[in-house]
Design an enzyme around this catalytic site. Structure first.
Site, PDB file in Angstrom:
ATOM      1  N   CYS A 114       0.814  -1.217   0.000  1.00 32.81           N
ATOM      2  CA  CYS A 114       0.000   0.000   0.000  1.00 32.81           C
ATOM      3  C   CYS A 114       0.851   1.272   0.000  1.00 32.81           C
ATOM      4  O   CYS A 114       0.324   2.362  -0.232  1.00 32.81           O
ATOM      5  CB  CYS A 114      -0.924   0.001   1.207  1.00 32.81           C
ATOM      6  SG  CYS A 114      -2.019  -1.437   1.283  1.00 32.81           S
ATOM      7  N   HIS A 254      -2.956   6.930   3.938  1.00 31.52           N
ATOM      8  CA  HIS A 254      -3.449   5.707   3.301  1.00 31.52           C
ATOM      9  C   HIS A 254      -4.775   5.342   3.939  1.00 31.52           C
ATOM     10  O   HIS A 254      -4.929   5.332   5.164  1.00 31.52           O
ATOM     11  CB  HIS A 254      -2.429   4.592   3.482  1.00 31.52           C
ATOM     12  CG  HIS A 254      -2.939   3.235   3.096  1.00 31.52           C
ATOM     13  ND1 HIS A 254      -3.638   3.003   1.937  1.00 31.52           N
ATOM     14  CD2 HIS A 254      -2.869   2.036   3.743  1.00 31.52           C
ATOM     15  CE1 HIS A 254      -3.975   1.730   1.871  1.00 31.52           C
ATOM     16  NE2 HIS A 254      -3.521   1.128   2.956  1.00 31.52           N
ATOM     17  N   ASN A 284     -10.153   0.004   1.303  1.00 32.29           N
ATOM     18  CA  ASN A 284      -8.703   0.028   1.148  1.00 32.29           C
ATOM     19  C   ASN A 284      -8.351  -0.367  -0.287  1.00 32.29           C
ATOM     20  O   ASN A 284      -8.475  -1.527  -0.663  1.00 32.29           O
ATOM     21  CB  ASN A 284      -8.063  -0.940   2.146  1.00 32.29           C
ATOM     22  CG  ASN A 284      -6.540  -0.963   2.063  1.00 32.29           C
ATOM     23  OD1 ASN A 284      -5.946  -0.406   1.153  1.00 32.29           O
ATOM     24  ND2 ASN A 284      -5.910  -1.623   3.022  1.00 32.29           N
TER      25      ASN A 284
END
Length: 377
Positions: A114, A254, A284
């Protein structure tokens, strides 16, 4: 003369299909209340049969180039950050390069979980500052729906699909990417992992039977790791930029879990209003998370020319990364949707023709070589 890497274009693309929490609750043991309370997620986008990491990457890249007013032939570097590439090889970046007609660009994929988008931003900015490159396209794109077990409520409720892209351009005007940092701790690699598909565990009947082709995560340990590094990385990169937290207008973290973002806010002593959050609508999206949020922050007027934005992420690896950017890009000039579609058709149709011609030329060359006896046995 010092060179600076400015973000001059941005774009995003998400699948049309929206999967809500109540829909998930129809086939997995969960509920809207359970998911929202623990993650902050209410819905996510899921790619359809004709959508993939490459198609989403291309759509986001086309939008970013349109905002920047830059032709694909001017791009000399393409980075695609992803954990769900179109293929193990060739790289998704090469597929993007071919479709766009970016004939002068080098292209490769980057795998940093990520944190991948900021890793790509870090490398592209360094390449521009060195003078080796002038225009770089950095993309974060994922189709995580293809690697999650839709019967595992601990993972399937978390992830979504999408892509975001930015165009960086070299300039002698101060600003742009003021500072960035990338870090890793491979000792935590097993905490967030896709076991099968590489050389360690090739795809096989046994791997499929054991579910090794699905993402696995130790949620508790990843949560503990994230809450530590988000605050630390933000402070480190802001200090590296020669700034204070009070100088930062917006923080784009994030989008993994609302509780992680809230913990980072408490650790930094900042109100949640200073953070941009859209996890409730996308879940996500891994490396696509920050560039999608960046695009929406601009669209909503949360990020304006002259503002300073900090971006921070963590991910599989384990990795973490952060960047501080002085936002200098002008707002995009709005134009009718039909005109935008026509402009893209005119711009990219020659690229498709060139790609087909190159494939035909290879076939003709191979045929001629066999006919003239030039091919070796």
């Amino acid at each position: 003369m010092a060179r600076y890497a400015h973000i001059v274009g941005w774009g995003m693309a998400v699948p049309q299909r929206v999967v809500t929490n109540p829909e998930l609750a129809q086939f997995v043991d969960t509920s809207d209340e359970w998911i929202v309370t623990r993650t902050g997620i209410r819905e996510r986008r899921v790619a359809g049969p004709q959508e993939s990491t490459a198609t989403l990457s291309i759509a986001a890249a086309e939008e970013a180039l349109a905002v920047a007013g830059i032709a694909p032939r001017e791009v000399d570097l393409i980075l695609v950050a992803t954990v769900t590439p179109e293929h193990l090889f060739p790289s998704t970046a090469c597929l993007v390069q071919d479709t766009l007609g970016a004939s002068k660009a080098g292209a490769f994929d980057l795998l940093a979980g990520c944190s991948g988008f900021i890793y790509g931003l870090h490398l592209a900015a360094a390449a521009i500052r060195s003078g080796d490159h002038q225009v770089a396209l950095v993309i974060g794109a994922e189709t995580l729906s293809r690697i999650v077990n839709w019967r595992d409520r601990n993972t399937c409720v978390l992830f979504g699909d999408g892509a975001g892209a930015v165009v960086l351009k070299g300039s002698e005007t101060p600003g742009g990417v003021l500072a960035s940092m990338i870090r890793a701790d491979g000792s935590g690699g097993e905490l967030l992992i896709l076991p099968a598909g590489g050389s360690r565990i090739p795809f096989s009947e046994a791997a499929l039977r054991d579910g090794c082709h699905f993402v696995r995560m130790n949620g508790r340990e990843v949560f503990r790791f994230a809450t530590r590094v988000m605050e630390k990385a933000t402070r480190e990169v802001v200090e590296q930029a020669g700034l204070r937290l009070s100088d930062v207008d917006l923080i784009i973290p994030h989008q993994a879990n609302i509780r992680i973002i809230e913990a980072a806010a408490r650790g930094l002593g900042l109100p949640m209003e200073r953070f941009f959050v859209n996890i409730d609508r996308y879940g996500n999206t891994s490396s696509a998370s920050i560039p999608i949020a960046l695009c929406e922050a601009v669209q909503q007027g949360r990020l304006k020319p002259g503002d300073t934005v900090a971006m921070v992420a963590f991910g599989a690896g384990l990795t973490w990364a952060a960047a501080v950017v002085r936002w200098g890009a002008p707002a995009p000039r709005p134009r009718p949707a039909w005109l935008e579609r026509l402009a893209r058709l005119v711009r990219y149709l020659p690229a498709q023709g060139h790609s087909r011609w190159m494939r035909l030329w290879r076939h003709l060359d191979a045929w001629a070589s066999r006919l003239l006896g030039r091919d070796e046995d």
